[in-house]
Design an enzyme around this catalytic site. Sequence first.
Site, PDB file in Angstrom:
ATOM      1  N   LYS A 175       4.694 -28.381  81.324  1.00 17.78           N
ATOM      2  CA  LYS A 175       5.109 -27.282  80.464  1.00 17.78           C
ATOM      3  C   LYS A 175       6.170 -27.717  79.460  1.00 17.78           C
ATOM      4  O   LYS A 175       7.122 -28.409  79.804  1.00 17.78           O
ATOM      5  CB  LYS A 175       5.662 -26.140  81.339  1.00 17.78           C
TER       6      LYS A 175
ATOM      7  N   SER B 206       1.573 -20.915  76.321  1.00 14.79           N
ATOM      8  CA  SER B 206       2.981 -20.540  76.537  1.00 14.79           C
ATOM      9  C   SER B 206       3.237 -19.121  76.043  1.00 14.79           C
ATOM     10  O   SER B 206       4.274 -18.822  75.442  1.00 14.79           O
ATOM     11  CB  SER B 206       3.931 -21.523  75.830  1.00 14.79           C
TER      12      SER B 206
ATOM     13  N   LYS C 244       8.722 -20.707  82.550  1.00 14.94           N
ATOM     14  CA  LYS C 244       7.450 -20.089  82.949  1.00 14.94           C
ATOM     15  C   LYS C 244       6.863 -20.736  84.201  1.00 14.94           C
ATOM     16  O   LYS C 244       5.997 -20.137  84.852  1.00 14.94           O
ATOM     17  CB  LYS C 244       6.455 -20.147  81.788  1.00 14.94           C
TER      18      LYS C 244
ATOM     19  N   SER D  98      10.922 -22.262  77.524  1.00 11.74           N
ATOM     20  CA  SER D  98       9.687 -21.860  78.207  1.00 11.74           C
ATOM     21  C   SER D  98       9.334 -22.684  79.430  1.00 11.74           C
ATOM     22  O   SER D  98       8.354 -22.371  80.113  1.00 11.74           O
ATOM     23  CB  SER D  98       8.515 -21.896  77.217  1.00 11.74           C
TER      24      SER D  98
END
Length: 436
Positions: free
Chosen positions: A270, A144, A83, A80
């Site tokens: 993140k 997320s 992202k 992730s």
Amino acid sequence: MNLRRNLKTVVVSLLAIVTLSACGTGPSSEPPARPKSVQVRNNYQSEQLNLNVKSAIAIDSKTGQLLYGKNINQVLPIASMTKLVTTYLTLQAIKEQKLSWDTEVKPTKQIVKVANNKQFSNVPLKMGHSYTIRQLYQATLIESANGAAMLLAQAVSGSQVVFVRQMRQQLKKWGINDAQIYTVCGLPNKSVGTDAYPGADKDAENEMSAKDMAIVGQHLLNDFPEIIETTRIAHLNFTDQGSQTLMTNFNWMLKGLSQYQQDLKVDGLKTGTTDAAGACFIGTAKDSDARLITVVVGARHANSLDPARFEQTGRLLRYVYRNYQPIVFNQNEVIMGTSKISVHNGANKQVDIGMKQRRVIWGPKNGQKLTVNLTKDTIEAPVTKNQTVGSYSFKSGSTKLISIQEPDGIKLPAKALQSTKQVNFLLRFWHRLFGG
């Protein structure tokens, strides 16, 4: 005859000078070069800190100065952390007024299916419901949320496949050529159903190196620093027609969460987790004078409560603070020993110079003297005030300080603090014949 031959020589020389001058004054028709993929050494000071991860990196967010690196060129699954590329392109679309924060969009059947899969991190999007770009952006960065990221991509590009192609193009613009991108959210290709990238293996996952992930972080923080206003949020409600879903940031190093450490000042960015990727985290921490970016890839992930990626990030940040001292160079600052540059054919033989932009250099605390040098000692007249006239390079003892963009030595631009005109044609001709 000798007089005639000498006169001919003078005329030819004059014509040559005039021709050369004319050739040098026209605007360049060459297009701006695309950044090239830079090969930085795979390990940097890695013997000083044994991190329990597959790869890791620490850099300064502005200069890209490399402070630590372990296997930084190794391409690995990033889950992730993907992202961040999705949010960059969303912010770019908003900046270009292709979307607004209040634009409302509805999810497709496939996006709703992903958004309600309890095996994935999500907020539960519903068919027929409308969601603003702001809501989806917040859910993507804080919770997320995979479905939210997919719907952002849908809003920007009309389809997941087109958006993936945009992601690939954007990475290449940044000089990132070895990335493998298949989904907009970081899930394996098979997990997004009919939005899977065509022709790719069902088990294909997004992959990048720690160095390239750090470059993504650089562009986000420098082009859209406002992203920190969202990535620093620990808890936020996602509202959907009266119902609310509490979002909790997966970055547990934020204030109010389990891995918060007051002295580290982590406020983004993140996490990422899949079976293939393990536990990953690109973080950023604000020092009083600078901002750091750290990336850890492939940390232990024993279960959903395992804090290993944050423990390793904490160790990495403490290593940087223990071994480096941030040295601020302010805009226009004159650096002793490099305060002037010589001007060829100038009315003034020298001009004062200083730092073009405010920047921070992390000086190693190893007892070695930090020295600053100019990469050139002479420039050609005329010189205008604020013109870039060369670069400063930096050494600790005999060792060059490097960045991920400049593995042969970090360079910061120097500018003229005053102007000087070019001397007249006859003096330039005299200098050409006899020097000076």
